[in-house]
Design an enzyme around this catalytic site. Sequence first.
Site, short mmCIF file in Angstrom:
data_model
loop_
_atom_site.label_atom_id
_atom_site.label_comp_id
_atom_site.label_asym_id
_atom_site.label_seq_id
_atom_site.Cartn_x
_atom_site.Cartn_y
_atom_site.Cartn_z
N ASP A 42 0.85 -1.19 0.00
CA ASP A 42 0.00 0.00 0.00
C ASP A 42 0.89 1.24 0.00
OD1 ASP A 42 -3.22 0.53 1.07
OD2 ASP A 42 -1.81 2.19 1.05
N THR A 59 -1.61 6.52 0.82
CA THR A 59 -2.09 7.85 0.45
C THR A 59 -2.93 8.35 1.63
OG1 THR A 59 -4.20 7.06 -0.43
CG2 THR A 59 -2.31 7.08 -1.96
N THR A 81 -15.81 -1.62 -9.78
CA THR A 81 -16.99 -0.93 -9.28
C THR A 81 -18.15 -0.97 -10.27
OG1 THR A 81 -17.80 1.29 -8.76
CG2 THR A 81 -15.89 1.19 -10.16
N ASP A 82 -19.37 -0.82 -9.73
CA ASP A 82 -20.54 -0.74 -10.62
C ASP A 82 -20.58 0.57 -11.40
OD1 ASP A 82 -21.19 0.99 -8.52
OD2 ASP A 82 -23.11 0.05 -8.03
N GLU A 83 -19.76 1.55 -10.97
CA GLU A 83 -19.81 2.87 -11.63
C GLU A 83 -19.34 2.81 -13.08
OE1 GLU A 83 -18.60 6.34 -9.60
OE2 GLU A 83 -19.26 5.59 -7.66
N TYR A 111 -13.06 9.21 -12.26
CA TYR A 111 -12.86 7.99 -11.45
C TYR A 111 -13.40 6.76 -12.17
CZ TYR A 111 -14.10 4.32 -8.13
OH TYR A 111 -14.28 3.09 -7.52
N ALA A 134 -14.24 6.36 -15.26
CA ALA A 134 -13.58 6.11 -16.55
C ALA A 134 -12.24 5.41 -16.32
CB ALA A 134 -13.39 7.43 -17.30
N LYS A 167 -11.49 3.44 -13.78
CA LYS A 167 -11.75 2.04 -13.37
C LYS A 167 -12.18 1.22 -14.59
CE LYS A 167 -11.69 0.40 -9.74
NZ LYS A 167 -10.61 -0.25 -8.94
N ASN A 226 -22.00 0.27 -3.85
CA ASN A 226 -21.49 1.11 -2.75
C ASN A 226 -21.33 0.31 -1.46
OD1 ASN A 226 -22.62 3.14 -4.66
ND2 ASN A 226 -21.99 4.55 -3.06
N ASN A 240 -30.27 8.84 -1.51
CA ASN A 240 -29.33 9.43 -0.54
C ASN A 240 -30.03 10.06 0.66
OD1 ASN A 240 -27.27 8.70 -2.25
ND2 ASN A 240 -27.15 10.71 -3.25
N ARG A 255 -23.09 17.48 -7.64
CA ARG A 255 -21.85 16.97 -8.22
C ARG A 255 -21.96 17.05 -9.75
NH1 ARG A 255 -20.58 10.82 -6.58
NH2 ARG A 255 -19.48 11.75 -4.83
N TYR A 308 -16.19 21.55 -0.39
CA TYR A 308 -17.48 22.02 0.13
C TYR A 308 -17.57 23.54 0.24
CZ TYR A 308 -18.48 17.19 1.03
OH TYR A 308 -18.72 15.85 0.85
#
Length: 355
Positions: free
Chosen positions: A31, A34, A132-134, A158, A160, A162, A187, A257, A290, A350
């Site tokens: 690892d 980060t 990921t499912d994304e 992100y 793209a 993956k 998630n 959410n 977002r 934020y």
Amino acid sequence: MILVTGGAGFIGSNFILDWLSQSNESVINLDKLTYAGNLQNLVTIADDKRHIFVKGDIGDSGQVARLMTEYQPRAIINFAAESHVDRSILGPEAFIQTNIVGTFRLLETAHAYWKTLNQADKHDFRFLHVSTDEVYGSLTEREPAFTEIHRYQPSSPYSASKASSDHLVNAYHRTFGLPTLITNCSNNYGPYQFPEKLIPLMITNALADKPLPIYGDGKQVRDWLYVSDHCSALRRVLEAGKTGETYNIGGWNEKPNIEIVHTVCALLKEMTGGPANGDYRDLITYVKDRPGHDTRYAIDARKIEHELDWKPRETFETGICKTVQWYLDNQDWVASVQTGAYRDWIESNYIQQRQ
Ligand code: NAD
Ligand code: DAU
């Protein structure tokens, strides 16, 4: 011996803790540490000789090759990644470097090592890429859940990156015969999740009497899976998955959410009795959306359920109770990961972006 990359992050550390509680097979944990990697996640196995931690980058081919020659792992489970969508919008470069270039270099090193193995070890070797499912993009309200043959249509830097890494993994199987497996999970939530992601951010902000920022209208839907169920699915795929295949992992738990945030507020109220004046829901603040925000994710988990006989153990109700309780019991952990770098992130995401 197995090689786990990104094992000091949220899912990787849960995976190693679960693995060593059920198996005597040692783990090398590579690892880069980060901002998202914390050795405190692994403090309970600090003296366990079966866990060998090595600080390093999956893109450092020399270091990874030396590790493989020294430890001769029978499998690699690749968790290492930049994983936060909002960070990929503010600074995509690290995502390209780790998720695409890093995975490519790890595949190259694994392929070179794999070629040196004898026939039996070559046959048994596995490269499991945790994705990921994304990568499948966004669903409308009525579209059926993602199956393994859903088209790839990632939205963020992100997802793209993956998606790109998934294609590389499949290419190394198809072209070179490397025995790969890919999992695309929904998630996750649970202990040790960095408090930049929705659920831990809401818990920690509520306890600190800070606003609970909801992007857009809060009606976006995510499909939630308790992290130890993801870990059990990964163990099962490693054990019995067919090489070259993809397995979607999810628990049929779609929720908007805003409902998640209401649930967290209600549980906190129940467990702490607070806040003194009013309700945690009073902290909910709608903020700028977002960019490119995906409306809905949903996983069709029938393939892993039927072919590998896997099922999640937790319901959302049991998993979210355990999670809120864990954050209440581990406020020292939260404080220790909220470094100066984390505070800079809050400022740029934020305060500057969402006014
Ligand atoms: P995380 O951000 O909590 O942890 C990532 C870990 O990877 C950290 O320990 C970090 O130090 C390490 N790392 C980053 N770059 C590295 C590099 N170049 N070399 C070595 N280590 C490096 O992420 P997570 O939520 O635990 O996700 C783990 C994996 O699972 C990722 O690949 C992610 O895409 C995937 N995934 C996550 C979810 C989720 O809901 N969190 C769902 C599906 C899939
Ligand atoms: O679907 C799997 C993916 O889930 C993983 O691949 C990613 O690594 C992981 O970060 C997660 O991505 P999301 O973007 O879905 O997770 P996040 O926790 O960032 O956001 C969940 C939802 O909550 C999303 O619709 C955005 C919203 N959100 C998030 C934050 C941080 C808010 O409304 N407010 C917030 O402050």
